[in-house]
Scaffold this active site. Structure first.
Site, PDB file in Angstrom:
ATOM      1  N   ARG A 110     -86.959  29.048  43.930  1.00  0.00           N
ATOM      2  CA  ARG A 110     -88.263  28.722  43.012  1.00  0.00           C
ATOM      3  C   ARG A 110     -89.169  28.802  43.881  1.00  0.00           C
ATOM      4  NH1 ARG A 110     -85.841  23.712  39.780  1.00  0.00           N
ATOM      5  NH2 ARG A 110     -85.109  23.150  41.895  1.00  0.00           N
ATOM      6  N   LYS A 123     -68.485  26.528  48.072  1.00  0.00           N
ATOM      7  CA  LYS A 123     -67.743  25.514  47.387  1.00  0.00           C
ATOM      8  C   LYS A 123     -68.616  24.257  47.092  1.00  0.00           C
ATOM      9  CE  LYS A 123     -67.510  22.703  51.500  1.00  0.00           C
ATOM     10  NZ  LYS A 123     -66.814  21.659  52.486  1.00  0.00           N
ATOM     11  N   ASP A 167     -64.410  30.399  50.965  1.00  0.00           N
ATOM     12  CA  ASP A 167     -63.964  29.194  51.733  1.00  0.00           C
ATOM     13  C   ASP A 167     -64.307  29.399  53.036  1.00  0.00           C
ATOM     14  OD1 ASP A 167     -62.469  27.187  53.201  1.00  0.00           O
ATOM     15  OD2 ASP A 167     -61.412  26.715  51.416  1.00  0.00           O
ATOM     16  N   HIS A 168     -65.032  29.095  53.815  1.00  0.00           N
ATOM     17  CA  HIS A 168     -65.590  29.550  55.224  1.00  0.00           C
ATOM     18  C   HIS A 168     -64.216  29.596  56.234  1.00  0.00           C
ATOM     19  CE1 HIS A 168     -67.028  25.590  56.149  1.00  0.00           C
ATOM     20  NE2 HIS A 168     -66.406  25.779  57.525  1.00  0.00           N
ATOM     21  N   LYS A 177     -61.980  32.194  59.333  1.00  0.00           N
ATOM     22  CA  LYS A 177     -61.887  32.219  60.829  1.00  0.00           C
ATOM     23  C   LYS A 177     -60.758  32.851  61.390  1.00  0.00           C
ATOM     24  CE  LYS A 177     -63.452  27.043  60.625  1.00  0.00           C
ATOM     25  NZ  LYS A 177     -64.434  27.289  61.535  1.00  0.00           N
ATOM     26  N   GLU A 211     -63.416  15.557  62.722  1.00  0.00           N
ATOM     27  CA  GLU A 211     -64.722  15.900  63.035  1.00  0.00           C
ATOM     28  C   GLU A 211     -65.346  14.698  63.717  1.00  0.00           C
ATOM     29  OE1 GLU A 211     -67.299  17.718  59.608  1.00  0.00           O
ATOM     30  OE2 GLU A 211     -65.947  16.484  58.737  1.00  0.00           O
ATOM     31  N   ASP A 233     -64.440  17.240  49.719  1.00  0.00           N
ATOM     32  CA  ASP A 233     -64.968  17.841  50.700  1.00  0.00           C
ATOM     33  C   ASP A 233     -64.214  18.726  51.668  1.00  0.00           C
ATOM     34  OD1 ASP A 233     -67.483  18.686  51.962  1.00  0.00           O
ATOM     35  OD2 ASP A 233     -67.098  17.420  53.697  1.00  0.00           O
ATOM     36  N   HIS A 281     -60.423  23.450  52.307  1.00  0.00           N
ATOM     37  CA  HIS A 281     -60.034  23.974  53.588  1.00  0.00           C
ATOM     38  C   HIS A 281     -58.524  23.710  54.094  1.00  0.00           C
ATOM     39  CE1 HIS A 281     -64.210  24.554  53.847  1.00  0.00           C
ATOM     40  NE2 HIS A 281     -64.507  23.538  54.299  1.00  0.00           N
ATOM     41  N   LYS A 291     -63.928  11.884  59.286  1.00  0.00           N
ATOM     42  CA  LYS A 291     -65.502  12.007  60.163  1.00  0.00           C
ATOM     43  C   LYS A 291     -65.232  11.018  61.108  1.00  0.00           C
ATOM     44  CE  LYS A 291     -68.502  14.090  56.819  1.00  0.00           C
ATOM     45  NZ  LYS A 291     -68.654  15.517  57.622  1.00  0.00           N
TER      46      LYS A 291
END
Lengths: 507, 428
Positions: free
Chosen positions: A62, A165, A194-195, A199, A233, A252, A257, A357
């Protein structure tokens, strides 16, 4: 992976497929993903000479930027990368264009059509377009519809849509979104990204399984006693509190994943390496998967939330103390669960999946534990014989290791475990492409193999529906267990495995 | 999968009628019957298959003549090598074999189906037009022109409607020269045109010159023909900027890949900076492939050619590494009992690396079809040894050509473009 000096004999030996002339249109071009991942990935493809000379990127958002302003913003965000090769950036930057577009305004989308025709003429992109929706998920449906209404998706061979996603919030919303998206274009035009599938190491699971005869015969309930899939993580929620509070670890990470890793680990061998054959097998295995206890999901799922941690010198805030997080938040930052796959290959083999996490280490891996030898002939140096394990390390230290028993040196016949290692770094010594580089190239090539199909997405959501409903309806039955930051999660997660006489692998 | 015949029996037409007939074939009114014409590429094939023609004529091979490298054809060629007392390392379909068989008696006839068999690897790419030039061994064979429509058979359901046509020009050398006039209108400039010279690079130079003008993309095989001429032709076309593809280079891919794999682990890369000797063994007396491999290695490692000379059964050369140290190179011809169909295929490669203060490294790559005794000898016991076996490529020429066509490149691959001039210099 660590970059080292390039192998001079390797240069030019990659057999890359040829991307047809085209324009990549990025919606949400003023957002983070564009300058952090997408444009760097495109620049990498450009440097690797994998983009055709007839190529353009049209950023859309925008903000009323000009082409020059857009180029300037990208250059600013990628300054470090550009410093390594400024002349390539100069050649690449002229392929970047910008058009202010609000996808909710039909007149903007019509104007976009005009601009795209201009770009086609200017860059000879032949009307081939890939639309990348890097926008808020709530605009996916309306965005697709706006593109379809403007006639920009009518040629299935020359237009594709890439969607980030999360694809839906639950089974119902994913179904509804699929229905809308499928009215806008054909399924083979829709690329749900889906990254994790980008991989190298995730793709390597397929090669390991289906290019070697030694694994497939033992890749089943007769030889494998359990499977663990972990993605941990060390970071907390960082600046994503707004999104994370509405999502949590289950939506998430797990639904997409981890479930994709599960599907690739457990799928049947496809008849051929073909997008539909592979996605058929992934969808089938997800349709056969279920929570270990669907009626009483609290028996097979643990939710956790990180609390404060760290040391006096560098204390770490707990989730509820993070900026933007509700101080009474019950959003999970950790999930561990037990699943089963009801088919001939996996009946009775537990799949333990966990993610969180602020855990002790950043890593992602799949661990297959094999059944113990039926008779123990030897004393084990460590007390009892260790079960064979195949550990597929997705990141970091990409590679695989196989743990098996050998004779401990000495005059006796004691056994002890050792690890046989394969490391990408040591074997190839060159960094593999970032996931987005591979996936963007595949989308522009029109190759959907590494993208999730509608039935896969729906099967993945359906798998977790009992949990999502429980969290929605009676969250107290799935309580949040606090855990100290930088530990391996709540004790309840250990108890989940302890009930089966198992331990989480401590990597 | 066996090669496919054309959809309809080819129609024999007068040469002058061919362009008009094909134009009408793909006109809007006719498309209901044959599907639409694919908007892809045209492939022109020079297909003499002299050995096959002679073997059929002499009764040593059953017809029909197809131009395909079948097992029966290769077996008949090998038998002819033995019967004609040619050296064992003579490739079974070489010019030497056809010339020896031409002296055998026999006058057998067989149907000539060249250009009417379409390999599935090629048909999968849906060529718009396949034109085959089929020279005959019998002088005085006047020009025959055959035309047929052709649709690739889909592997399963949901078939394609993109079709093509095949054109066959058959006759002796003079007849084919006369027929050249109809080729230009059959190769529309709007579509990429590839010319596959599926024969010796020494023959019919005028015809070749005429057929293979740029921007047509050229596919040759530098293992067929005089090595000097082969490498010189490759060099000149590459340097002129034409898109050239060499099947002999393509067959080196497993050698390039295997050698690159040896040096993928970072701890081995230093050895590449300290190479002092490179040795290559090839089958028989055709050094082109070995020289292309040597040139690729030298180019990738930035070696400068200092000089080369012919030695008994081979070639010796010297390079300078970027640090000024000299690298010795020898290419030797080794006799083999069961030679490959293609002349001068790689048998072995040895790289010796001698770091000033470290342990020497010796890398030996050996074709799975042969032995590397010569390269394994010579006192490398004190060195760190890496040996690997290079798999033999079993792809048919048609599959290799399909691989090239599928890549769709309109320029020569940079690795070949860099290696070709150096390989030519190594031979002069």
């Amino acid at each position: 992976m660590v970059a080292t000096i390039t192998n001079p004999l390797r240069v030019g030996l990659r057999h890359e497929r040829v991307i047809a002339p085209q324009c990549l249109v990025i919606f949400g071009a003023s957002g983070d993903l564009t300058h952090r991942k997408l444009v760097p990935a495109l620049f990498e493809l450009f440097k690797q000479r994998r983009l055709p000379s007839e190529f353009a990127v049209l950023g859309c958002a925008r903000r009323p930027w000009s082409d020059e302003e857009f180029r300037g913003k990208m250059a600013e965000a990628m300054a470090e990368k550009i410093k390594e090769d400024p002349s390539s950036w100069e050649q690449f930057a002229v392929k970047l264009f910008y058009e202010p577009v609000d996808l909710q305004k039909p007149e903007d989308v019509v104007r976009l059509g005009g601009r795209l025709e201009q770009v086609d003429q200017q860059c000879a992109t032949h009307g081939n377009r890939t639309f990348y929706l890097s926008v808020s998920p709530k605009f996916y449906a309306s965005g697709c519809r706006a593109l379809a209404d403007a006639g920009l998706l009518k040629d299935p061979k020359r237009s594709r849509v890439v969607i980030e996603k999360p694809f839906g919030r639950d089974y119902g919303s994913a179904q509804a979104l699929n229905r809308v998206v499928q009215t806008c274009g054909q399924e083979n035009q829709i690329f749900r990204i889906d990254h994790y599938l980008g991989k190298e190491t995730v793709q390597n699971i397929m090669v390991l399984r289906f290019a070697n005869t030694i694994f497939e015969p033992i890749w089943n309930r007769n030889y494998i006693s359990s499977v663990q899939i972990t993605t941990s993580e060390t970071v907390g929620v960082e600046e994503r509190a707004g999104y994370y509070e509405t999502s949590g670890a289950l939506r998430d990470m797990v639904q997409n994943h981890l479930t994709q890793m599960l599907a690739i680990t457990a799928m049947e061998p496809p008849g051929r390496f073909d997008p539909e054959a592979i996605r058929n097998e992934k969808a089938k295995v997800l349709q056969a998967a279920r929570l270990a206890d669907e009626l009483e999901p609290w028996n097979c799922c643990i939710r956790g939330q990180y609390g404060p941690g760290g040391s006096k010198e560098s204390p770490l805030a707990g989730y509820r103390q993070e900026p933007g997080v509700d101080p009474n938040s019950t959003t999970e930052t950790y999930v561990a669960m037990k699943l089963f796959i009801d088919n001939w290959r996996w009946q009775g083999v537990p799949f333990y999946v966990r993610t969180g996490k602020r855990l002790a280490k950043r890593l992602s891996e799949v661990v297959l534990t094999f059944r113990e030898a039926p008779v123990h002939l030897f004393d084990a140096a460590t007390g009892g014989p260790t079960a064979n394990q195949l550990i597929l390390r997705i990141q970091p230290d990409e590679g695989a290791e196989f743990r098996f028993e050998v004779k401990s040196p000495g005059s006796g016949m004691r056994s002890r475990p050792i690890d046989m290692e394969f490391s990408y770094d040591e074997s190839f010594g060159e960094p593999s492409d970032e996931g987005y580089v591979r996936l963007l190239a595949d989308a522009m090539l029109g190759d959907p193999t590494l993208f999730t199909r509608s039935d896969e997405v729906e099967a993945a959501w359906r798998l977790y529906t009992p949990l999502l409903e429980l969290i929605e309806d009676s969250p107290w039955q799935l309580p949040i267990h606090p855990y100290e930051s930088r530990t391996w999660g709540p004790a309840a997660a250990d108890a989940l495995l302890a009930r089966d006489g198992l331990l989480w692998r401590r990597p | 999968m066996s090669p496919q015949l054309t959809l309809q029996t080819p129609l024999e037409l007068a040469p002058s009628e061919v362009p008009t007939y094909l134009e009408q074939l793909w006109s809007t009114e006719q498309q209901g019957n044959t599907g639409s014409g694919a908007n892809t590429f045209c492939l022109l094939i020079w297909q003499p298959t002299w050995a096959e023609q002679q073997l059929v004529r002499s009764g040593r091979l059953q017809g029909p003549i197809t131009g395909q490298q079948t097992d029966e054809l290769i077996a008949a060629g090998r038998q002819a090598v033995s019967d004609a007392n040619l050296p064992h390392s003579t490739p079974p379909l070489s010019d030497d074999v056809s010339s020896a068989v031409s002296r055998f008696e026999g006058d057998h006839n067989a149907e000539d189906l060249r250009g009417q068999y379409i390999d599935p690897a090629l048909s999968a790419l849906m060529p718009r037009r396949l034109i085959t030039l089929a020279p005959t061994i019998d002088a005085g064979h006047s020009l025959e022109t055959l035309v047929a429509a052709y649709c690739p058979l889909p592997e399963e359901g949901g078939g394609t409607t993109a079709c093509g046509d095949v054109v066959v020009l058959r006759g002796d050398d003079t007849a084919l020269q006369d027929g050249m006039g109809i080729l230009e209108p059959l190769l529309p400039p709007s579509m990429p045109a590839w010319v596959w010279w599926n024969g010796s690079l020494d023959e019919s130079p005028k015809l070749m010159e005429r057929l293979t003008r740029s921007p047509r993309r050229l596919i040759i095989d530098t293992s067929v023909g005089d090595p000097h001429h082969c490498l010189e032709l490759l060099r000149s076309r590459v340097e002129a900027g034409q898109a050239v593809n060499d099947l002999n280079w393509l067959r080196l891919r497993s050698w390039r890949e295997t050698l690159a794999m040896v040096f993928d682990p970072p701890e081995r890369r230093d050895a590449l900076s300290h190479v002092t000797q490179m040795d290559i063994d090839v089958e028989g007396h055709h050094p082109a492939q070995g020289l292309l491999l040597a040139a690729w290695i030298a180019d990738r490692l930035s070696w400068e050619l200092v000089g080369s000379e012919a030695i008994e059964n081979g070639i010796a050369a010297r390079f300078n590494r970027p640090d000024g140290t000299e690298v010795g190179f020898r290419l030797m011809s080794v006799p083999v009992g069961q030679p490959s169909v293609h002349a001068g295929q790689m048998v072995g490669l040895r790289l010796i690396s001698q770091p000033e203060n470290g342990q020497g490294v010796c890398v030996i790559l050996c074709a799975e079809s042969g032995g590397c005794m010569r390269l394994e000898a010579g006192g490398m016991a004190s060195m760190e040894l890496h040996e690997d076996v290079v798999p033999v490529q079993h792809a048919s020429p048609e599959m290799d050509v399909a691989r090239l066509l599928g890549g769709g490149h309109d320029s020569t691959t940079p690795l070949l473009a860099a290696a070709a001039p150096l390989a030519a210099r190594l031979l002069t």
